[in-house]
Design an enzyme around this catalytic site. Sequence first.
Site, mmCIF file in Angstrom:
data_model
loop_
_atom_site.group_PDB
_atom_site.id
_atom_site.type_symbol
_atom_site.label_atom_id
_atom_site.label_comp_id
_atom_site.label_asym_id
_atom_site.label_seq_id
_atom_site.Cartn_x
_atom_site.Cartn_y
_atom_site.Cartn_z
ATOM 1 N NE ARG A 24 -1.249 2.380 2.857
ATOM 2 C CZ ARG A 24 -0.621 3.451 3.316
ATOM 3 N NH1 ARG A 24 -0.517 4.526 2.576
ATOM 4 N NH2 ARG A 24 -0.075 3.455 4.516
ATOM 5 C CG ASP A 25 3.230 4.148 3.110
ATOM 6 O OD1 ASP A 25 3.149 5.087 2.297
ATOM 7 O OD2 ASP A 25 3.470 4.332 4.316
ATOM 8 C CG HIS A 225 3.361 3.976 9.294
ATOM 9 N ND1 HIS A 225 2.794 3.129 8.362
ATOM 10 C CD2 HIS A 225 3.928 4.982 8.581
ATOM 11 C CE1 HIS A 225 3.019 3.605 7.140
ATOM 12 N NE2 HIS A 225 3.705 4.723 7.239
ATOM 13 C CG HIS A 227 7.406 7.393 6.276
ATOM 14 N ND1 HIS A 227 7.357 7.284 4.909
ATOM 15 C CD2 HIS A 227 6.224 6.925 6.717
ATOM 16 C CE1 HIS A 227 6.189 6.782 4.540
ATOM 17 N NE2 HIS A 227 5.474 6.559 5.614
ATOM 18 C CB CYS A 258 8.327 11.710 2.588
ATOM 19 S SG CYS A 258 7.879 13.296 3.269
ATOM 20 C CG ASN A 267 6.828 3.031 5.052
ATOM 21 O OD1 ASN A 267 6.164 3.483 5.969
ATOM 22 N ND2 ASN A 267 6.436 3.097 3.792
HETATM 23 ZN ZN ZN Z 1 3.544 5.960 5.496
#
Ligand code: ZN
Length: 326
Positions: A24-25, A225, A227, A258, A267
């Site tokens: 997803r990310d 979570h 980064h 980002c 991440n």
């Molecule tokens: Zn994220």
Amino acid sequence: MEVRLSGWEKSLPEAVEIIEVGPRDGFQILPDFIETPSKVQIIDSLIQAGIRRIEVTSFVHPQAVPQVRDAGEVIRMVQRHGCQCFAMVPNLIGAERALAAGAEMLNLVVSASESHNQSNVNRSIDESLSSFEAVFDLASEAGVPVRASIATVFGCPFEGHVPIENILSVGHRLVEMGCVELNLCDTTGMANPRQVAHVALCVMDEFNGAASEAVSAAATRIAMHFHNTRGAGMANLLAAMQNGVTSFETSFGGLGGCPFAPGAAGNVCTEDAVHMLHEMGVATGIDLLGLLGAVRQAERTLDMTFPGQVIKAGRTCDLHPLPNKN
Ligand code: ZN
């Protein structure tokens, strides 16, 4: 010689839960569409390596993020083998699509800072939270649990520092609606370990410890979570773990980005985190060699070099032959 343990080492958990969010990310920031079978193959290989929870995709509008236009197909095609496959949903329409496709948990998103929420979803925090009530109702009818990711917990790119009171009040609204897990996100990589320790203690006290037992029998799960935008991701994970957090979202290969720092690292990398945790004696239930194989295969499938470091350096235990100096 006996290993000497300082106070903080004694506070380490025996095991932590790794929640994989790369599909997803990570995928959503890649400009070229990844064919559906390739996405599914990568997710399948991560599950085969022992990942037990994975954010498979996002049910945002396909025009907003074309990469996830196949969200329903992906979640239907994945071979789950007991792994919890969940999906990000921005609103009721997304929730309907995710439930129809068989998502086992829904992940809502709201920011802890007003301006980030406005820029992200074009509404106030309060409007976002109010709109979630219909999602909680729908999911409850379907018997599917709902978690929420709170963005900008450790800093907002527009407002800077975010007061802990904001985080707790957003968390309380979510828990009152039935949220089973609060995922605290360092969306743009602004966190530092000391701050993470503070937030972890406050949030665990409020939602996961003695305080929550007075409110409800079931404590709310807390995940974090991070980064790696400014290189502090792994240090932040360690600080959270030393202060009671035992669920972490990470991304295979260190994918993810980002939006306010193009080209910055993504991440916290799943295999780097698993490697460090295993070396420290903290279990994850993941087969590291299997995971490294899956990530190397994903690099070939996507034809890119990931920022993750253990796939480049190998494991600490992979010893090298002594150089021949003749
Ligand atoms: Zn994220």
